[in-house]
Design a protein around this motif. Structure first.
Motif, mmCIF file in Angstrom:
data_model
loop_
_atom_site.group_PDB
_atom_site.id
_atom_site.type_symbol
_atom_site.label_atom_id
_atom_site.label_comp_id
_atom_site.label_asym_id
_atom_site.label_seq_id
_atom_site.Cartn_x
_atom_site.Cartn_y
_atom_site.Cartn_z
ATOM 1 N N LEU A 41 0.812 -1.134 -0.048
ATOM 2 C CA LEU A 41 -0.142 -0.131 -0.031
ATOM 3 C C LEU A 41 0.821 1.220 -0.129
ATOM 4 O O LEU A 41 0.610 2.230 -0.639
ATOM 5 N N ILE A 42 1.750 1.229 0.815
ATOM 6 C CA ILE A 42 2.647 2.367 0.884
ATOM 7 C C ILE A 42 3.513 2.770 -0.708
ATOM 8 O O ILE A 42 3.318 3.839 -1.169
ATOM 9 N N VAL A 43 3.851 1.726 -1.329
ATOM 10 C CA VAL A 43 4.553 1.853 -2.763
ATOM 11 C C VAL A 43 3.481 2.310 -3.475
ATOM 12 O O VAL A 43 3.585 3.060 -4.428
ATOM 13 N N GLU A 44 2.261 1.828 -3.586
ATOM 14 C CA GLU A 44 1.103 2.345 -4.352
ATOM 15 C C GLU A 44 0.937 3.632 -4.479
ATOM 16 O O GLU A 44 0.541 4.522 -5.136
ATOM 17 N N LEU A 45 1.010 4.230 -2.844
ATOM 18 C CA LEU A 45 0.627 5.792 -2.734
ATOM 19 C C LEU A 45 1.634 6.399 -2.875
ATOM 20 O O LEU A 45 1.757 7.835 -2.858
ATOM 21 N N SER A 46 2.681 6.077 -3.141
ATOM 22 C CA SER A 46 3.957 6.729 -3.271
ATOM 23 C C SER A 46 4.084 7.243 -4.630
ATOM 24 O O SER A 46 4.883 6.718 -5.557
ATOM 25 N N ASP A 47 3.187 8.242 -4.934
ATOM 26 C CA ASP A 47 2.992 8.647 -6.327
ATOM 27 C C ASP A 47 3.585 10.195 -6.582
ATOM 28 O O ASP A 47 3.357 10.865 -7.592
ATOM 29 N N GLY A 48 4.442 10.604 -5.885
ATOM 30 C CA GLY A 48 5.016 11.851 -6.075
ATOM 31 C C GLY A 48 4.338 13.076 -5.389
ATOM 32 O O GLY A 48 4.894 14.248 -5.534
ATOM 33 N N THR A 49 3.235 12.758 -4.629
ATOM 34 C CA THR A 49 2.324 13.989 -4.000
ATOM 35 C C THR A 49 2.263 13.933 -2.554
ATOM 36 O O THR A 49 1.746 14.805 -1.895
ATOM 37 N N ARG A 50 2.871 13.206 -2.013
ATOM 38 C CA ARG A 50 2.725 12.844 -0.501
ATOM 39 C C ARG A 50 4.095 12.969 0.318
ATOM 40 O O ARG A 50 5.111 12.254 -0.369
ATOM 41 N N THR A 51 4.400 13.436 1.350
ATOM 42 C CA THR A 51 5.324 13.219 2.247
ATOM 43 C C THR A 51 5.065 12.108 3.031
ATOM 44 O O THR A 51 4.201 11.407 3.053
#
Length: 390
Positions: A41-51
């Motif tokens: 899930l962390i990898v999926e959400l690491s889209d360049g928009t979140r710290t």
């Protein structure tokens, strides 16, 4: 890590889903990572928009407790160190993702080096990016089959057939993967298609890559009951390119080869070792005549494409002279009389062989367990059977 830095999945990391999360292959570090559900899930959400803090806050409802959230923070730090995640400074843009062909080409190279799991992950990534390309799904199915991921193989082959219907070989393989009732034997068009593709490199692949010894093992078994005097009329069922011809010729004054594949039969003819090579389905050919015109009938790795062996043994025995010998190899199975496997081939149990031979009017002289060849590095256990017409 800069607390304002945003997290981005490394675009050079290929992903393939599993029941637990993801397989991630770092193409630059040549390393496979197994990610659990939280890491996936962390990898999926690491889209360049979140710290990192924002990402952990987003997943907080799904992660119970402060210790679990602290564990996520530690995992993110480790993923950055392992090159799974990249950090982007505020306002910066991330590296461009490579085209899907980058991952499919890499999958091909990895497979050639024997790194099949990494090849599967890269090919899965490529197929997802190039979803309209049928060949990428076919390749993914092959790789999934090699590593034993049956559901992935089935899904990939189904997608391939949706895009490129009519592939008889894949349709046959899917019978086992779907859990459907098997046909009595592999369909003719499946065999013709398979060996049209295989014929050119068949001997090199079988002898060098798979260490195939079927002809030698069958000949050794025959030599225990027959003298190689060159005085017999010999029929070889499924002669292929003629790998067994030189050995069978030692028994034969006349050697006839039958094969369903025109491409294989052409190469058998070119050996010059057969008196006749005919292109035909073997059971149909056997039933063309009632003449008992052979002293020996042999089949090396031919009956692996048949379920119940009675459908071959019963017409074959009618072509044997009194006291004639019928010898063959099959892949060995356990439990059921015979089973269609995910390879598209059948395996057979020893009790079935004895029953089928008896019903055909044959007396089994010997059944030897042995290794016929190797496939994906694993020994393929077979049975070498010699029987005589009673």
């Amino acid at each position: 890590m800069n607390p304002d830095a945003r997290l981005l999945r490394n675009p050079l990391v290929a992903l393939a889903p599993t029941d637990e999360g993801y397989l991630a292959y770092d193409t630059t570090g040549d390393r496979i990572h197994r990610l659990n559900a939280a890491a996936a899930l962390i990898v999926e959400l690491s889209d360049g928009t979140r710290t990192a803090d924002a990402l952990i806050a987003d997943i907080a409802p799904m992660v119970a407790g402060e210790e679990a959230r602290a564990g996520c923070a530690r995992w993110i730090a480790g993923a950055i160190e392992d090159n799974l995640l990249k950090t982007l400074a505020p306002g910066a843009s991330g590296p461009a993702a490579p085209a899907g062909e980058y991952f499919s080409s890499l999958a091909l190279r990895l497979r050639s080096r024997g790194h099949v799991l990494a090849a599967f992950v890269c090919q899965h990534h490529a197929a997802a990016q190039l979803a309209d390309d049928a060949e990428h799904w076919a390749t993914l199915g092959d790789l999934a089959h090699i590593i034993g991921r049956r559901e992935d193989a089935r899904d990939a082959y189904e997608e391939y057939l949706t895009l490129a219907p009519g592939d008889a070989e894949v349709e046959h393989i899917l019978v086992s993967l779907r859990g459907e009732a098997p046909p009595p034997r592999a369909p003719d068009d499946c065999i013709v298609q398979l060996y049209a593709r295989f014929a050119e490199f068949y001997e090199r692949n079988m002898r060098q890559d798979l260490e195939y010894r079927g002809p030698e093992l069958l000949t050794e078994a025959l030599q225990r009951v027959l003298r190689p005097t060159g005085a017999l009329d010999v029929l070889e069922l499924g002669c292929g390119t003629g790998l067994a011809a030189g050995l069978l010729r030692t028994f034969a004054r006349r050697l006839v080869g039958i094969d369903l594949s025109p491409d294989m039969a052409e190469r058998a003819t070119a050996t010059g070792l057969y008196d006749t090579v005919e292109i035909a389905e073997i059971t149909e050919w056997l039933m063309r005549s009632r003449a008992r015109d052979f002293d020996l009938i042999a089949a090396c790795d031919t009956l692996i494409y048949f379920g119940d062996l009675r459908q071959v043994l019963m017409p074959a025995v009618k072509r044997l002279r009194d006291g004639g010998t019928l010898a063959f190899t099959v892949e060995r199975g356990e439990g059921e009389p015979f089973t269609l496997t995910d390879s598209g081939r059948y395996v057979h149990g020893e009790p079935h062989i004895a029953d089928a031979a008896g019903d055909a009017g044959l007396r089994v002289l010997s059944i030897d367990r042995t290794v016929l060849r190797y496939e994906y590095g694993e020994a393929v256990e077979g049975l070498v059977v010699v029987s005589r017409r009673t």
